[in-house]
Design an enzyme around this catalytic site. Sequence first.
Site, PDB file in Angstrom:
ATOM      1  N   LEU A  98      41.053  82.268  59.431  1.00 51.06           N
ATOM      2  CA  LEU A  98      42.129  81.737  60.276  1.00 51.06           C
ATOM      3  C   LEU A  98      41.530  81.024  61.485  1.00 51.06           C
ATOM      4  CD1 LEU A  98      44.369  84.905  60.078  1.00 51.06           C
ATOM      5  CD2 LEU A  98      44.913  82.687  59.043  1.00 51.06           C
ATOM      6  N   ASP A 132      35.569  88.679  61.462  1.00 48.08           N
ATOM      7  CA  ASP A 132      35.158  90.078  61.625  1.00 48.08           C
ATOM      8  C   ASP A 132      34.615  90.379  63.020  1.00 48.08           C
ATOM      9  OD1 ASP A 132      33.858  89.894  58.284  1.00 48.08           O
ATOM     10  OD2 ASP A 132      35.866  90.431  58.967  1.00 48.08           O
ATOM     11  N   GLY A 192      45.385  92.873  45.484  1.00 42.27           N
ATOM     12  CA  GLY A 192      46.341  93.642  46.268  1.00 42.27           C
ATOM     13  C   GLY A 192      46.116  95.136  46.303  1.00 42.27           C
ATOM     14  N   HIS A 202      37.888  95.446  56.561  1.00 39.46           N
ATOM     15  CA  HIS A 202      36.661  94.865  55.998  1.00 39.46           C
ATOM     16  C   HIS A 202      35.856  95.984  55.345  1.00 39.46           C
ATOM     17  CE1 HIS A 202      33.318  92.129  55.465  1.00 39.46           C
ATOM     18  NE2 HIS A 202      32.522  93.029  56.008  1.00 39.46           N
ATOM     19  N   GLU A 214      39.195  84.693  66.546  1.00 38.35           N
ATOM     20  CA  GLU A 214      38.728  83.472  65.864  1.00 38.35           C
ATOM     21  C   GLU A 214      37.388  83.654  65.163  1.00 38.35           C
ATOM     22  OE1 GLU A 214      38.888  84.027  68.978  1.00 38.35           O
ATOM     23  OE2 GLU A 214      36.942  83.534  69.894  1.00 38.35           O
ATOM     24  N   ASN A 255      42.761  93.461  60.300  1.00 40.64           N
ATOM     25  CA  ASN A 255      42.091  93.204  59.028  1.00 40.64           C
ATOM     26  C   ASN A 255      41.293  94.436  58.619  1.00 40.64           C
ATOM     27  OD1 ASN A 255      40.885  91.463  56.878  1.00 40.64           O
ATOM     28  ND2 ASN A 255      39.008  91.872  58.032  1.00 40.64           N
ATOM     29  N   GLU A 287      38.723 102.516  52.865  1.00 44.20           N
ATOM     30  CA  GLU A 287      39.747 101.504  53.156  1.00 44.20           C
ATOM     31  C   GLU A 287      41.166 102.036  53.030  1.00 44.20           C
ATOM     32  OE1 GLU A 287      37.545  98.466  50.448  1.00 44.20           O
ATOM     33  OE2 GLU A 287      38.896  97.323  51.704  1.00 44.20           O
TER      34      GLU A 287
HETATM   35  N1  LIG Z   1      39.741  84.197  62.186  1.00 46.77           N
HETATM   36  C1  LIG Z   1      39.571  85.173  61.290  1.00 46.77           C
HETATM   37  N2  LIG Z   1      39.969  84.986  60.019  1.00 46.77           N
HETATM   38  C2  LIG Z   1      39.790  85.979  59.108  1.00 46.77           C
HETATM   39  C3  LIG Z   1      39.172  87.187  59.483  1.00 46.77           C
HETATM   40  C4  LIG Z   1      38.773  87.361  60.849  1.00 46.77           C
HETATM   41  O1  LIG Z   1      38.259  88.441  61.250  1.00 46.77           O
HETATM   42  N3  LIG Z   1      38.984  86.335  61.710  1.00 46.77           N
HETATM   43  N4  LIG Z   1      38.929  88.187  58.532  1.00 46.77           N
HETATM   44  C5  LIG Z   1      38.871  87.686  57.164  1.00 46.77           C
HETATM   45  C6  LIG Z   1      38.652  88.733  56.127  1.00 46.77           C
HETATM   46  N5  LIG Z   1      37.204  88.757  55.807  1.00 46.77           N
HETATM   47  C7  LIG Z   1      36.523  89.915  56.017  1.00 46.77           C
HETATM   48  O2  LIG Z   1      37.080  90.970  56.344  1.00 46.77           O
HETATM   49  C8  LIG Z   1      36.571  87.610  55.283  1.00 46.77           C
HETATM   50  C9  LIG Z   1      37.237  86.861  54.325  1.00 46.77           C
HETATM   51  C10 LIG Z   1      36.635  85.720  53.800  1.00 46.77           C
HETATM   52  C11 LIG Z   1      35.363  85.332  54.231  1.00 46.77           C
HETATM   53  C12 LIG Z   1      34.749  84.094  53.658  1.00 46.77           C
HETATM   54  O3  LIG Z   1      33.564  83.838  53.822  1.00 46.77           O
HETATM   55  N6  LIG Z   1      35.565  83.278  52.979  1.00 46.77           N
HETATM   56  C13 LIG Z   1      35.055  82.059  52.319  1.00 46.77           C
HETATM   57  C14 LIG Z   1      36.128  81.451  51.411  1.00 46.77           C
HETATM   58  C15 LIG Z   1      36.475  82.435  50.276  1.00 46.77           C
HETATM   59  C16 LIG Z   1      37.671  81.942  49.453  1.00 46.77           C
HETATM   60  O4  LIG Z   1      38.550  81.246  50.032  1.00 46.77           O
HETATM   61  O5  LIG Z   1      37.716  82.282  48.242  1.00 46.77           O
HETATM   62  C17 LIG Z   1      34.692  81.023  53.374  1.00 46.77           C
HETATM   63  O6  LIG Z   1      35.385  80.939  54.416  1.00 46.77           O
HETATM   64  O7  LIG Z   1      33.750  80.265  53.077  1.00 46.77           O
HETATM   65  C18 LIG Z   1      34.697  86.095  55.176  1.00 46.77           C
HETATM   66  C19 LIG Z   1      35.293  87.244  55.700  1.00 46.77           C
HETATM   67  C20 LIG Z   1      40.089  86.861  56.836  1.00 46.77           C
HETATM   68  N7  LIG Z   1      40.215  85.809  57.838  1.00 46.77           N
HETATM   69  N1  GAR Z   2      36.499  90.558  53.912  1.00 42.47           N
HETATM   70  C1  GAR Z   2      37.686  91.012  53.235  1.00 42.47           C
HETATM   71  C2  GAR Z   2      37.299  91.647  51.916  1.00 42.47           C
HETATM   72  O1  GAR Z   2      36.194  91.455  51.436  1.00 42.47           O
HETATM   73  N2  GAR Z   2      38.226  92.403  51.336  1.00 42.47           N
HETATM   74  C3  GAR Z   2      37.954  93.078  50.095  1.00 42.47           C
HETATM   75  O2  GAR Z   2      38.507  92.396  48.979  1.00 42.47           O
HETATM   76  C4  GAR Z   2      38.670  93.364  47.916  1.00 42.47           C
HETATM   77  C5  GAR Z   2      39.896  93.068  47.097  1.00 42.47           C
HETATM   78  O3  GAR Z   2      41.012  93.245  47.953  1.00 42.47           O
HETATM   79  P1  GAR Z   2      42.515  93.350  47.325  1.00 42.47           P
HETATM   80  O4  GAR Z   2      42.405  94.130  46.046  1.00 42.47           O
HETATM   81  O5  GAR Z   2      43.310  94.054  48.385  1.00 42.47           O
HETATM   82  O6  GAR Z   2      42.969  91.927  47.085  1.00 42.47           O
HETATM   83  C6  GAR Z   2      38.684  94.742  48.591  1.00 42.47           C
HETATM   84  O7  GAR Z   2      37.520  95.442  48.196  1.00 42.47           O
HETATM   85  C7  GAR Z   2      38.603  94.431  50.065  1.00 42.47           C
HETATM   86  O8  GAR Z   2      37.800  95.339  50.754  1.00 42.47           O
END
Ligand SMILES: Nc1nc2c(c(=O)[nH]1)N[C@@H](CN(C=O)c1ccc(C(=O)N[C@@H](CCC(=O)O)C(=O)O)cc1)CN2
Ligand code: GAR
Length: 206
Positions: free
Chosen positions: A97, A154, A15, A113, A151, A111, A184
């Site tokens: 999502l 990023d 968080g 990133h 969808e 979001n 960020e």
């Molecule tokens: N439809 C979308 N969903 C999400 C987005 C988005 O842009 N479109 N942004 C992400 C946040 N994100 C990067 O900013 C990000 C988060 C997670 C992953 C990822 O590869 N997750 C893993 C699972 C990890 C876990 O659950 O511990 C996976 O899907 O295999 C990539 C990018 C949030 N959702």
């Molecule tokens: N793609 C999304 C992503 O990688 N987010 C990254 O997760 C870390 C922990 O977030 P948090 O401390 O707010 O939980 C943060 O460094 C944020 O940039």
Amino acid sequence: MSAKARIAVLVSGGGTNLQAILDASARGEIPDGEVVLVISDRSGAYALERAQKAGIPTMEINKKACGGQVPFEQQLIAALTTNRVDLIVLAGFLSILTENFTTLYTRRIINVHPSLIPSFCGAGFYGLKVHQAALDRGVKVTGATVHFVNEIPDGGEIIAQKAVDIQPGDTPEILQRRVMEQAEWIILPKSVEIISKEIISTMKSE
Ligand SMILES: Nc1nc2c(c(=O)[nH]1)N[C@@H](CN(C=O)c1ccc(C(=O)N[C@@H](CCC(=O)O)C(=O)O)cc1)CN2
Ligand SMILES: NCC(=O)N[C@@H]1O[C@H](COP(=O)([O-])[O-])[C@@H](O)[C@H]1O
């Protein structure tokens, strides 16, 4: 009292990005938005404790326990609807999502990133993995991006970016901290206010 955009923040972990929003709001820097709910997709997210300390209602919708992404999103939609949420902010939220969900909230999900999109982003790029990839590639500049969520992980329209220098000897942990502090935590609150103001303006014109 002027209307504010009702904001829900989706979290998965510590968080720190949520805290940046809450601190900015406490400083009066998000006058057009109000965080009304914080929702985690898994257990043990310290982000929920941060929200509770700030007096903000929280929910854990455990994705694994409820049967996966689709039932998770069904419960999420119900909570967002009940709470009359106008803007959804992903802050360290790690579930991808579905298109079914994102099309319900077009230009209403943002979001943050931890890279300069289109570098080091998409499925598999989250947390320290992002910074490790930047160091492995040998880039001299990285940073953070705030974008609308569609969808494609990023892949949404970029709202704001801020660059950060990579320094000799950086580790992923050191770089993560610098990107959080110098990028960020600056562009996320500002973007939340900008989009909140846009939403309020749109609601007034309807
Ligand atoms: N439809 C979308 N969903 C999400 C987005 C988005 O842009 N479109 N942004 C992400 C946040 N994100 C990067 O900013 C990000 C988060 C997670 C992953 C990822 O590869 N997750 C893993 C699972 C990890 C876990 O659950 O511990 C996976 O899907 O295999 C990539 C990018 C949030 N959702
Ligand atoms: N793609 C999304 C992503 O990688 N987010 C990254 O997760 C870390 C922990 O977030 P948090 O401390 O707010 O939980 C943060 O460094 C944020 O940039």
